[in-house]
Enzyme design. Sequence first.
Site, PDB file in Angstrom:
ATOM      1  CG  LEU A 517      -1.970  -1.066   1.322  1.00  0.00           C
ATOM      2  CD1 LEU A 517      -2.609  -1.082   2.690  1.00  0.00           C
ATOM      3  CD2 LEU A 517      -3.018  -0.838   0.241  1.00  0.00           C
ATOM      4  N   GLY A 518       2.043   1.135   0.567  1.00  0.00           N
ATOM      5  CA  GLY A 518       2.903   2.316   0.608  1.00  0.00           C
ATOM      6  C   GLY A 518       4.142   2.001   1.401  1.00  0.00           C
ATOM      7  N   GLY A 520       6.614   3.728   4.426  1.00  0.00           N
ATOM      8  CA  GLY A 520       6.804   4.818   5.382  1.00  0.00           C
ATOM      9  C   GLY A 520       8.215   4.827   5.897  1.00  0.00           C
ATOM     10  N   GLY A 523       9.093   1.240   7.148  1.00  0.00           N
ATOM     11  CA  GLY A 523       9.054   0.065   6.297  1.00  0.00           C
ATOM     12  C   GLY A 523       7.769   0.048   5.493  1.00  0.00           C
ATOM     13  CE  LYS A 540       3.024   1.628   9.584  1.00  0.00           C
ATOM     14  NZ  LYS A 540       3.519   2.887   9.086  1.00  0.00           N
ATOM     15  CG  ASP A 635       7.564  11.499  10.237  1.00  0.00           C
ATOM     16  OD1 ASP A 635       7.694  12.604   9.655  1.00  0.00           O
ATOM     17  OD2 ASP A 635       7.793  10.409   9.686  1.00  0.00           O
TER      18      ASP A 635
END
Length: 795
Positions: A517-518, A520, A523, A540, A635
Amino acid sequence: MASISIVFLVLSINIVAGRAQPNQPSIIRLNTSLTHPTSWPSPSNRFAFGFHPQGSGFAVGIWLVVMDSITVVWTANRDDPPVTSKASLDFTKDGKLVLRTEQGPEKVIASGAKVPASYAAMLDSGNFVLYDNDSKIIWQSFDTPTDTILQNQTLLAGAELASSLNESDHSTGRFHLRMQTDGNLVSYPGNSGDAASDAYWNTGTSGSLLNPDNFLFDLYLNSTGGLNLVNHSNSATVYTLNDKYLFSSGDINTNPSNDKNTIYRATLDVDGIFRLYSHIYNENSNDRVYLLLSTLKNPCYVYGFCGFNSFCTLNVDQSNCRCLPGHDFVDPNRRTLGCERNFSEAGCTGGKGNAAFYYISTMENMVWGDIPYSDEIMSKENCSSSCLDDCNCDAALFDGNSCQKQKFPLRYLRKSKNTAFLKVGSIPKKPRLPIASDTVVITSKTAMLQIVLETLGFTVLSCVALAIFGRFIFKIRVLRYQRLLKKGNLGLPEEVTLRLFTYAELKRATNSFKEELGKGSFGAVYKGALNKGKKLVAVKRLEKLVEEGEREFRAEMRAIGRTHHRNLVRLLGFCAEDSKRLLVYEYMSNGSLADLLFGVTLHPDWTERLRIALDVARGILYLHEECDAPIIHCDIKPQNILMDDCWNAKISDFGLAKFLMPDQTRTFTGARGTRGYVAPEWHKNIPISVKADVYSYGIVLLEIVCCRKNIDVNASTAEEIVLSSWAYKCFAARDLYKLVIGEELDTMSLEKMVKVGLWCIQEEPALRPSMKSVVLMLEGITEVPVPPCPTTPSM
Ligand SMILES: *[C@@H]1O[C@H](CO)[C@@H](O)[C@H](O)[C@H]1NC(C)=O
Ligand SMILES: *[C@@H]1O[C@H](CO)[C@@H](O)[C@H](O)[C@H]1NC(C)=O
Ligand SMILES: *[C@@H]1O[C@H](CO)[C@@H](O)[C@H](O)[C@H]1NC(C)=O
Ligand SMILES: *[C@@H]1O[C@H](CO)[C@@H](O)[C@H](O)[C@H]1NC(C)=O
Ligand SMILES: *[C@@H]1O[C@H](CO)[C@@H](O)[C@H](O)[C@H]1NC(C)=O
Ligand SMILES: *[C@@H]1O[C@H](CO)[C@@H](O)[C@H](O)[C@H]1NC(C)=O
Ligand SMILES: *[C@@H]1O[C@H](CO)[C@@H](O)[C@H](O)[C@H]1NC(C)=O
Ligand SMILES: *[C@@H]1O[C@H](CO)[C@@H](O)[C@H](O)[C@H]1NC(C)=O
């Protein structure tokens, strides 16, 4: 015959000695190039175009040769990094002037020239010109002055000069001089927002607002050294600076002359003062430089010459910056950068009660800029004690009648008739506290909580906790959980428990980590499905972690698992097997706020954006003030804000900051966070507090307002590249609509959002509001005061 050869002889000697009268320009043809140390000189040899020293390397520019030294009068792309002596300047076959370096792309020097050039010339006026094939000027350096105008050169209405950083670095410095379109010529510190109260010098020639066109003036340095404001429409001189700011020392006849051996130059110098010089070339090589005009007598009158919390003293004709009592230089080698306090701040709860930590230091003959937060009539003694007793007060000015109280930082300090009272702390500032992972500090509140929780059979919170007093960060860690962890489920209702997954389970759920999905900072994130595919989750996989024991990792997970808020992404469970660490989150079907704001599809409308901004603020407020132990996210950025099925904004990745600690030092470092969103204190020697998140939130808020990234290198003008400074410029100029061009929206709420954003991104953490105040301001419950410029004017 004889006379002809004598004339010829004289002429050639003149050329060799660089004393020739202006003659035919030496033409620079296409397909020529230049490298350091060669240059393209003007026919008189007084000006040259080529590579001049810039910081540790070179830059392309124009300079004036005076005896053995050079005076730089123009620099191309002055804020680009310097190039090495290997760089070359090519006037290409197809009529472009480009800078080529060993690394990096080539850079066009004369950008703005619309047609290819046919030839170029360095003229005796100091103007470098490109011509087309009809000998029409298509580009000239005179049109884009940096810090200097030469004789016959104009600074057009609306344009400005910006000082150089220092004598050896001609990138943009700390001051600028603007030929305003209201007819006034004004000097301001850079980044100040250019409000009337920031101006430290002006000609006082601004015209009526009713008929502004009649007051469109240009600044023009004429051929005899007259520095004049001229009417833009008919070139008539309306104001002459020379007689008003005459510099009356020295042995020169200051009468302007049109001597061919004189070159006039007006420069906004490094110290912020605009000065006029003449360079006189003598036959016997005895060249001289004279100062003819100086807009201010010394830099102590220049706002921001000394940075925050420092003031200027004149010492044997040398201006010096000195720190206020209780302050030390930010950088002792660069004293104009300002000062920071060298004592610890005592806390401020309920507005009272920390006088015991301070004493008052009195300074006579002082004044400073900025509007005080309180201005009351009282006696001198009461002014001093009133500031001491008010924990919001850092300094007070007594003008003989009233007492004006202010918070640090103070700027534009200068001599005047007022008395200043400065509150100095008696506790020296501690060196930055490293956040050791093993420190166990239990505050009384959390100790209580711990007892309650343990009786419940529930364990462990471990979180980056913040003790606001002294702004130090403590970490709380409680260590009794093992027995419970074995079960994988804590026996509490589903909503408040975390499920312990095996690696095999998650591998199956994500179909062997098939759909990413993406990615970060920790990871990659994969899409997965539980309960026979009925419940979608995001898994994640943590990589690049600090070696953390399995127990400690589980403890951290439980702390995160205990957070519950509609604006936080829910952690459903985790897996900690061998060295593998995976987190299972609820699946957010509508992507991230970044996709929404910066994507190509339709942007959310204004009311949607207001709602999202408030959602995010509430989520952060919960982390800071409402969960069991405060969590600093570290963040905050649009990529970490996700949208659920109903387009509610939810913050993700919180509580993970500590996992990225480099394991050697175990301290927070500047490596955390994301460029463009990190608070300035990450780069300084200051402990990190919740205010770092407030800063990042401020940036995100401005991005939500404008639907663009904070840093956009494709912005149409240079000043628009960095949104945070562009937003302040628009705010100061009352041009907020420029931020949301083409949108229909309520200007009051636009102004409110921008003001809150500007408060959040104040460079000084103490000036930033708490998330509680942010929410109150956004909800319209409290007023939003006018924010000061976010950045230090002296930087
Ligand atoms: C450009 O200059 C180079 C060397 O200076 C030369 O070899 C080349 O023929 C020139 N090209 C043209 C089109 O003049
Ligand atoms: C400035 O302009 C005047 C008149 O246009 C001209 O005579 C003079 O040579 C110019 N001076 C320089 C240095 O170019
Ligand atoms: C100059 O160049 C343009 C095209 O760039 C051309 O149309 C024109 O004829 C040229 N003029 C001369 C005098 O060579
Ligand atoms: C000029 O500024 C640069 C960059 O800040 C610095 O490295 C250099 O030492 C300065 N030079 C002088 C002469 O102050
Ligand atoms: C500038 O020139 C214009 C046109 O000649 C005139 O109307 C205007 O009054 C002038 N402005 C000033 C301030 O003299
Ligand atoms: C230049 O400006 C001064 C001051 O306004 C004026 O006295 C002088 O005549 C001007 N020189 C020329 C050549 O216009
Ligand atoms: C703080 O600064 C003051 C001068 O303003 C100085 O007297 C004092 O010793 C400094 N304290 C520390 C701890 O550096
Ligand atoms: C100073 O403060 C004291 C105590 O608050 C008050 O009684 C007195 O009137 C004040 N004096 C002046 C001149 O304001």
